[in-house]
Design an enzyme around this catalytic site. Structure first.
Site, mmCIF file in Angstrom:
data_model
loop_
_atom_site.group_PDB
_atom_site.id
_atom_site.type_symbol
_atom_site.label_atom_id
_atom_site.label_comp_id
_atom_site.label_asym_id
_atom_site.label_seq_id
_atom_site.Cartn_x
_atom_site.Cartn_y
_atom_site.Cartn_z
ATOM 1 N N TYR A 145 0.872 -1.150 0.012
ATOM 2 C CA TYR A 145 -0.077 0.194 -0.093
ATOM 3 C C TYR A 145 0.853 1.286 0.090
ATOM 4 O O TYR A 145 1.892 1.351 0.649
ATOM 5 C CB TYR A 145 -0.918 0.151 1.179
ATOM 6 N N ASP A 240 9.365 2.915 -0.187
ATOM 7 C CA ASP A 240 8.174 3.503 0.685
ATOM 8 C C ASP A 240 8.453 3.298 2.111
ATOM 9 O O ASP A 240 8.286 2.055 2.659
ATOM 10 C CB ASP A 240 7.041 3.098 -0.039
ATOM 11 N N LYS A 268 4.233 9.114 9.179
ATOM 12 C CA LYS A 268 4.167 8.572 10.714
ATOM 13 C C LYS A 268 5.335 9.036 11.594
ATOM 14 O O LYS A 268 5.054 10.175 11.816
ATOM 15 C CB LYS A 268 4.199 6.940 10.443
#
Ligand code: PMP
Length: 434
Positions: A145, A240, A268
């Site tokens: 994702y 990523d 994050k």
């Protein structure tokens, strides 16, 4: 277990004015059933719902809270920064300091640009890769994702190489057609794609530690093959690291694997619980971005001073307290404490762990390394397990495909609590799926 009356009432109100009652779909408990808990406060490893019930939390807001909830030093930094103004729309020192800290920690990173979410970071990195290479195709892996930008909301069908099929309504087939989807754990599929279309590929994008479809630990050989093939064909390798960045090591998965990507994306942890993302790489590549180059990218709240302060405070504590060592020790302890419980389990279950990321593989045999290898029956085993743990005051993610997060606020006693609660949860899962 049903949620308490306050959560029920809030959810009822929420559903009237917010689609599905939530601002991000997985929060809705659809995958496990029931009403989501509305959280009113959290501290350390504990969250408290709107009814005053407390839970030992292994979600950690899905990754940012590597130091735990409401860490005093992070909160102090936020308060201090907010006292000087919430946003300036002009450069501030915090942006420079965060970029410097990231550049110092991450392999090959020379420049970074801040954005406001992981989605934006990856979307911008892909645009940069396309602009810098003058090519259109991007390659992603099934089960990874990368946020919800159009060209990345594309999953694999079966088969060796799948032309992108949108996995969301509203994504034009023409966009998805520029995305190639490969299975994880399969170097041959990558070789074959590059042999066929290597000169059209702008970027290969991967979560080097895929953590959005279970925890699909990859072999070094797969990542090494990506590094070699992208170099040979003039494509860019993009890691990523929105989840893994500053979590598995100061230099993320790149440091752990000893493989340096051309571009990396973050989110994050670098925002310390505030809305932040970032992408970066070599200065020569980043020079393609406006205002230096022709690849446009911008943001009203990018590099927001309060968010920068939260991220910087987080990185400072991580470094100062060598939190990564502590998290690894906690992870080892988790394995040790759960081993006897899982060994006796009445359902198939394996603990998969990388540093402070963990996941229960609920199927027989070796844990899967590719999304296609996940047994669909696992989700049915997870639901009763999740609810039993929640009843016992332990919050895992409300989906079989989401990972758990350890934080510096967790103690060995917390892990013992999880180990003690698991037998009943496993028995419930066995009963429910018999
Ligand atoms: N990439 C990865 C690897 C992620 O895990 C996520 C979010 N979980 C994103 C990108 C998107 O980040 P955000 O939700 O901040 O847009």
């Amino acid at each position: 277990m049903s949620a308490g009356p306050q959560s029920e009432a809030l959810f009822e109100r929420a559903r009237r004015v917010i689609p599905g009652g939530v601002n991000s779909p997985v929060r809705a408990f659809r995958a496990v059933g029931g009403t989501p808990l509305f959280v009113r406060r959290a501290a350390g490893a504990e969250i408290e719902d709107a009814d005053g019930r407390r839970y030992l939390d292994f979600v950690g807001s899905w990754g940012p809270l590597v130091l735990g909830h409401a860490h005093p030093e992070v909160l102090a930094a936020v308060r201090e920064a907010a006292g000087r103004g919430s946003t300036f729309g002009a450069p501030c020192a915090g942006e420079v300091e965060l970029a410097e800290a990231m550049v110092a920690a991450y392999p090959g990173l020379e420049q970074v640009r801040c954005v406001s979410s992981g989605t934006e970071a990856v979307m911008s990195a892909v645009r940069l890769a396309r602009g810098a290479t003058g090519r259109d195709l991007v390659v992603k892996f099934s089960g990874c994702y990368h946020g919800h930008a159009d060209h990345l909301l594309v999953a694999a069908g079966s088969g060796l190489v799948t032309f992108g099929q949108p996995s969301s309504e509203g994504v034009p087939a023409a966009f998805a057609a520029l995305t190639r989807v490969l299975p994880l754990d399969d170097e041959a599929a990558v070789e074959e794609l590059f042999a066929r279309e290597g000169d059209r590929i702008a970027a290969v994008l991967i979560e080097p530690i895929p953590a959005n479809n279970g925890l699909l630990v990859q072999r070094y050989a797969l990542l090494a093959a990506l590094r070699r093939l992208t170099r040979e064909h003039g494509a860019l390798l993009v890691f990523d690291e929105v989840i893994s960045g500053f979590r598995v090591a100061p230099g993320g998965a790149a440091e752990r694997f000893g493989i340096t990507p051309d571009l990396a994306t973050f989110g994050k942890i670098i925002g310390g619980g505030m809305p932040v993302g970032a992408f970066g790489g070599r200065a020569e590549l980043m020079a393609h971005l406006a205002p230096l180059g022709g690849v446009y990218q911008a943001g009203t709240l990018s590099g927001n001073p309060v968010a920068m302060a939260a991220g910087l405070a987080t990185l400072r504590v991580l470094e100062r307290d060598r939190v990564w060592d502590r998290l690894e020790k906690l992870g080892v302890e988790l394995e040790r404490l759960l081993a006897p419980v899982l060994g006796d389990a009445p359902i198939p279950i394996h603990l998969v762990r990388v540093g402070s990321l963990f996941w229960f593989s609920l199927q027989p045999g070796e844990p899967p390394r590719a999304a296609e290898a996940i047994d669909p029956a696992a989700a049915a085993r997870y639901r009763p397990l999740f609810h039993s743990l929640l009843e016992q005051g332990i919050a895992l993610a409300p989906s079989a495909y989401e990972v758990g997060f350890l934080s510096a606020a967790h103690t060995v006693a917390d892990l013992e609590r999880l180990a003690a609660a698991l037998p009943a949860a496993l028995a419930r899962a066995a009963e429910a799926t018999a």
